[in-house]
Design a protein around this motif. Structure first.
Motif, PDB file in Angstrom:
ATOM      1  N   ILE A   1     -31.786 -39.051 -61.410  1.00 47.06           N
ATOM      2  CA  ILE A   1     -31.152 -38.215 -62.242  1.00 47.06           C
ATOM      3  C   ILE A   1     -31.182 -38.325 -63.716  1.00 47.06           C
ATOM      4  O   ILE A   1     -30.948 -39.320 -64.151  1.00 47.06           O
ATOM      5  N   PRO A   2     -31.876 -37.738 -64.630  1.00 47.29           N
ATOM      6  CA  PRO A   2     -32.113 -37.576 -65.824  1.00 47.29           C
ATOM      7  C   PRO A   2     -30.673 -37.468 -66.646  1.00 47.29           C
ATOM      8  O   PRO A   2     -30.225 -36.054 -66.974  1.00 47.29           O
ATOM      9  N   CYS A   3     -29.814 -38.158 -66.990  1.00 48.42           N
ATOM     10  CA  CYS A   3     -28.746 -38.039 -67.760  1.00 48.42           C
ATOM     11  C   CYS A   3     -28.124 -39.445 -68.368  1.00 48.42           C
ATOM     12  O   CYS A   3     -28.320 -40.543 -67.864  1.00 48.42           O
ATOM     13  N   ARG A   4     -27.558 -39.185 -69.304  1.00 44.35           N
ATOM     14  CA  ARG A   4     -26.525 -40.284 -69.999  1.00 44.35           C
ATOM     15  C   ARG A   4     -25.721 -40.898 -68.884  1.00 44.35           C
ATOM     16  O   ARG A   4     -24.933 -40.172 -68.275  1.00 44.35           O
TER      17      ARG A   4
ATOM     18  N   LEU B   1     -20.826 -40.548 -65.183  1.00 44.01           N
ATOM     19  CA  LEU B   1     -19.569 -41.064 -64.849  1.00 44.01           C
ATOM     20  C   LEU B   1     -18.584 -40.126 -65.106  1.00 44.01           C
ATOM     21  O   LEU B   1     -17.365 -39.948 -64.365  1.00 44.01           O
ATOM     22  N   ASN B   2     -18.589 -39.281 -66.140  1.00 43.65           N
ATOM     23  CA  ASN B   2     -17.417 -38.264 -66.444  1.00 43.65           C
ATOM     24  C   ASN B   2     -17.576 -37.085 -65.489  1.00 43.65           C
ATOM     25  O   ASN B   2     -16.453 -36.677 -64.772  1.00 43.65           O
ATOM     26  N   LEU B   3     -18.788 -36.689 -65.081  1.00 47.66           N
ATOM     27  CA  LEU B   3     -18.837 -35.982 -63.957  1.00 47.66           C
ATOM     28  C   LEU B   3     -18.344 -36.424 -62.568  1.00 47.66           C
ATOM     29  O   LEU B   3     -17.519 -35.678 -62.070  1.00 47.66           O
ATOM     30  N   ILE B   4     -18.726 -37.583 -62.264  1.00 46.64           N
ATOM     31  CA  ILE B   4     -18.081 -38.186 -61.066  1.00 46.64           C
ATOM     32  C   ILE B   4     -16.640 -38.232 -61.078  1.00 46.64           C
ATOM     33  O   ILE B   4     -16.184 -38.196 -59.959  1.00 46.64           O
ATOM     34  N   SER B   5     -16.148 -38.745 -62.206  1.00 44.50           N
ATOM     35  CA  SER B   5     -14.708 -38.659 -62.169  1.00 44.50           C
ATOM     36  C   SER B   5     -14.084 -37.436 -61.912  1.00 44.50           C
ATOM     37  O   SER B   5     -12.795 -37.201 -61.291  1.00 44.50           O
TER      38      SER B   5
ATOM     39  N   ALA C   1     -27.267 -43.179 -52.667  1.00 42.91           N
ATOM     40  CA  ALA C   1     -27.469 -43.799 -53.784  1.00 42.91           C
ATOM     41  C   ALA C   1     -28.372 -42.868 -54.764  1.00 42.91           C
ATOM     42  O   ALA C   1     -29.149 -42.133 -54.182  1.00 42.91           O
ATOM     43  N   VAL C   2     -28.116 -43.001 -55.934  1.00 42.26           N
ATOM     44  CA  VAL C   2     -28.679 -42.092 -56.923  1.00 42.26           C
ATOM     45  C   VAL C   2     -28.882 -43.119 -58.239  1.00 42.26           C
ATOM     46  O   VAL C   2     -28.130 -44.093 -58.414  1.00 42.26           O
ATOM     47  N   TYR C   3     -30.114 -42.815 -58.954  1.00 41.62           N
ATOM     48  CA  TYR C   3     -30.104 -43.627 -60.027  1.00 41.62           C
ATOM     49  C   TYR C   3     -30.181 -42.618 -61.453  1.00 41.62           C
ATOM     50  O   TYR C   3     -30.496 -41.438 -60.994  1.00 41.62           O
ATOM     51  N   VAL C   4     -29.517 -42.959 -62.322  1.00 36.68           N
ATOM     52  CA  VAL C   4     -29.042 -42.330 -63.508  1.00 36.68           C
ATOM     53  C   VAL C   4     -29.839 -43.025 -64.571  1.00 36.68           C
ATOM     54  O   VAL C   4     -29.805 -44.277 -64.934  1.00 36.68           O
ATOM     55  N   LYS C   5     -30.736 -42.077 -65.025  1.00 35.20           N
ATOM     56  CA  LYS C   5     -31.736 -42.471 -65.854  1.00 35.20           C
ATOM     57  C   LYS C   5     -31.772 -42.026 -67.187  1.00 35.20           C
ATOM     58  O   LYS C   5     -31.683 -40.926 -67.494  1.00 35.20           O
ATOM     59  N   ASP C   6     -31.357 -42.712 -68.560  1.00 34.16           N
ATOM     60  CA  ASP C   6     -31.319 -42.049 -69.590  1.00 34.16           C
ATOM     61  C   ASP C   6     -32.511 -42.690 -70.359  1.00 34.16           C
ATOM     62  O   ASP C   6     -33.652 -43.071 -69.885  1.00 34.16           O
ATOM     63  N   GLU C   7     -32.753 -42.544 -71.733  1.00 34.66           N
ATOM     64  CA  GLU C   7     -33.980 -43.014 -72.780  1.00 34.66           C
ATOM     65  C   GLU C   7     -34.448 -44.623 -72.355  1.00 34.66           C
ATOM     66  O   GLU C   7     -35.443 -45.072 -72.693  1.00 34.66           O
TER      67      GLU C   7
END
Length: 95
Positions: free
Chosen positions: A77-80, A85-89, A31-37
């Motif tokens: 992970i600090p990312c939009r 999603l694009n990277l994972i795809s 499990a990872v959390y993706v955090k943007d602003e």
């Protein structure tokens, strides 16, 4: 007539109980959390993605921004979200 939103409920539940969140992750996944602003979202991805060069770059950014001791108990992970999603795809397509 109402809406049923199981993903939101699952995320809310797992955020409130770290042990439950860990038990919701199948073997071979993390499990990872993706955090943007603005927000933070939980994703479950294959462990194999962690070794990919692009993902390693995200992990380096996560280490710089959050360190290893995080109150959520999971990798953040600090990312939009769209970029993640694009990277994972792309990683899924190359498997």
């Amino acid at each position: 007539m109402g809406f049923h939103l199981p993903r939101i409920v699952q995320l809310k539940t797992s955020l409130s109980n770290k042990n439950q969140a860990a038990s919701n992750v199948p073997k071979g996944y993390v499990a990872v959390y993706v955090k943007d602003e603005i927000q933070m979202k939980r994703f479950v991805i294959p462990v194999s993605h962690l070794n990919q060069p692009y993902f390693q770059e995200l992990l380096s950014q996560a280490k710089e921004e959050f360190g290893f001791d995080h109150p959520m108990g999971a990798l953040t992970i600090p990312c939009r979200e769209e970029a993640f999603l694009n990277l994972i795809s792309r990683l899924n397509a190359s498997r």
